[in-house]
Design a protein around this motif. Structure first.
Motif, short mmCIF file in Angstrom:
data_model
loop_
_atom_site.label_atom_id
_atom_site.label_comp_id
_atom_site.label_asym_id
_atom_site.label_seq_id
_atom_site.Cartn_x
_atom_site.Cartn_y
_atom_site.Cartn_z
N PHE A 26 -7.74 -14.51 -20.42
CA PHE A 26 -8.81 -13.47 -19.59
C PHE A 26 -9.98 -14.04 -19.82
N ARG A 27 -10.43 -14.13 -20.91
CA ARG A 27 -12.14 -13.96 -20.91
C ARG A 27 -12.68 -15.45 -19.94
N GLU A 28 -11.81 -16.00 -19.95
CA GLU A 28 -13.02 -17.10 -19.00
C GLU A 28 -12.60 -16.80 -17.01
N LEU A 29 -11.48 -16.23 -16.75
CA LEU A 29 -11.56 -15.02 -15.56
C LEU A 29 -12.46 -14.42 -15.46
N ASP A 30 -13.00 -13.30 -16.77
CA ASP A 30 -13.38 -12.48 -16.31
C ASP A 30 -13.30 -11.60 -14.79
N ALA A 31 -12.44 -11.39 -15.00
CA ALA A 31 -11.77 -10.85 -14.04
C ALA A 31 -12.14 -8.76 -13.35
N ASP A 32 -12.74 -8.66 -12.83
CA ASP A 32 -13.22 -6.93 -12.74
C ASP A 32 -11.71 -6.28 -12.34
N VAL A 33 -10.90 -6.83 -11.40
CA VAL A 33 -9.91 -6.31 -11.86
C VAL A 33 -8.28 -6.61 -11.94
N LEU A 34 -7.39 -6.47 -12.75
CA LEU A 34 -6.25 -7.34 -12.92
C LEU A 34 -4.79 -6.28 -13.07
N THR A 35 -3.59 -6.38 -12.51
CA THR A 35 -2.48 -6.13 -12.02
C THR A 35 -1.55 -6.68 -12.85
N LEU A 36 -1.40 -5.77 -13.48
CA LEU A 36 -0.36 -6.85 -14.72
C LEU A 36 1.40 -6.20 -14.30
N ASP A 67 12.55 -1.25 -24.41
CA ASP A 67 11.24 -1.64 -24.75
C ASP A 67 9.91 -1.38 -24.28
N GLY A 68 9.72 -0.72 -23.31
CA GLY A 68 8.07 -0.39 -23.30
C GLY A 68 7.73 -1.04 -21.87
N GLN A 69 9.12 -1.42 -21.63
CA GLN A 69 8.54 -2.66 -20.69
C GLN A 69 8.00 -2.05 -19.02
N GLY A 70 6.91 -2.17 -18.86
CA GLY A 70 6.25 -1.42 -17.65
C GLY A 70 4.96 -2.58 -16.58
N ILE A 71 4.24 -1.66 -15.65
CA ILE A 71 3.29 -2.30 -15.62
C ILE A 71 1.92 -1.59 -15.71
N THR A 72 0.98 -2.27 -15.50
CA THR A 72 -0.22 -1.76 -15.94
C THR A 72 -1.10 -2.49 -15.35
N THR A 73 -2.32 -1.46 -14.35
CA THR A 73 -3.63 -1.82 -13.68
C THR A 73 -5.08 -1.82 -14.82
N ALA A 74 -6.10 -2.46 -15.20
CA ALA A 74 -7.66 -2.57 -15.61
C ALA A 74 -8.12 -3.00 -14.93
N SER A 75 -9.27 -1.99 -14.94
CA SER A 75 -10.66 -1.89 -14.18
C SER A 75 -11.55 -2.27 -15.35
#
Length: 257
Positions: A26-36, A67-75
């Motif tokens: 993820f450091r190398e990709l240096d994304a602006d937005v991630l959908t996980l 178990d806490g599994q879901g989805i996350t968006t990071a910006s």
């Protein structure tokens, strides 16, 4: 704008060995937005922060499994409104945290709505995926400007739910048109993100291979409002494969053609 989508496979397998691969990747990709997808969030575990660090604004789904599994968006950029859409459309969806997060990303060049879409995975649930897809699409049609749909859509390009997104199929008297980032850059190459060659692959005989997608809404002339500059598979190299899925990294231009 760089967007990355990846199903991170929760904390299964050897999580302690997988985590540094995620962190470096993820450091190398240096994304602006991630959908996980398949992210774990509990009182004791914040998987996304462990992988990404503190440099992102996070939107987490409330729909989660035991178990806490879901989805996350990071910006990297500030987040405005966040809408979570309930995808429990039939009685068959109850054993899986299917959901969609629609996040308003306040990018420097304007607002981008990002839908982290995670429909049913079961091979015989294409009916549910179609209903879920139409539900999400109707909500997105209410939004102005740039819209991106990204995630583990659990369906290949030939499925009705994917053909709907790309303007090739009608669901419930609704039609839309989004451009597949992979198809735009690799028109003659099959998308494969969930394959038995992956050392973490555990589902023998699974028929769907290209199930992770990034789709950009088209404007009146049929072109994506954010031009697709590049699309490549990521987290797919020996020693750098921390999930049972491979991901996609998509570069988008700021100006419409």
């Amino acid at each position: 704008m760089r967007l990355v989508t990846l199903n991170v496979w929760g904390t299964r397998g050897d999580w302690e060995a997988r985590l540094p691969v995620f962190q470096q990747g993820f450091r190398e990709l240096d994304a602006d937005v991630l959908t996980l997808q398949e992210t774990i969030l509990t009182d004791d575990v914040d998987q996304v922060t462990a992988m990404l660090g503190d440099g992102y604004h996070l939107a987490h789904s409330s729909e989660r499994e035991s178990d806490g599994q879901g989805i996350t968006t990071a910006s990297r950029w500030p987040i405005g409104e966040v809408r979570e859409l309930d995808l429990n459309v039939t009685g068959r969806t109850g054993d899986f945290a299917c959901t969609a997060l629609v996040t308003e990303v306040l990018a420097p060049f304007g607002t981008v709505w990002v839908a982290n879409h995670f429909p049913d995975y079961q091979v015989d649930h294409e009916r549910e995926r179609c209903l879920q897809t139409a539900l999400v699409a109707r909500e997105l049609e209410k939004l102005p400007g740039h819209v991106i749909v990204a995630g583990d859509l659990d369906a290949e390009d030939s499925a009705d739910s994917l053909r709907f997104w790309t303007g090739r199929h009608v669901i419930d008297e609704l039609s839309v048109c989004y451009r597949s980032a992979w198809e735009a850059i690799h028109p003659d190459e099959r998308l494969e993100t969930y394959v038995e060659e992956n050392p973490h692959f555990v589902d023998e005989e699974w028929p769907f291979r290209g199930i992770d997608h990034v789709l950009v809404r088209c404007g009146p002339r049929g072109r994506p409002t954010l031009p697709i500059v590049d699309c490549r598979r990521v987290f797919d190299q020996p020693g750098g494969t921390p999930s049972d899925h491979y991901g996609l990294a998509v570069d988008l231009a700021e100006e419409a053609r």
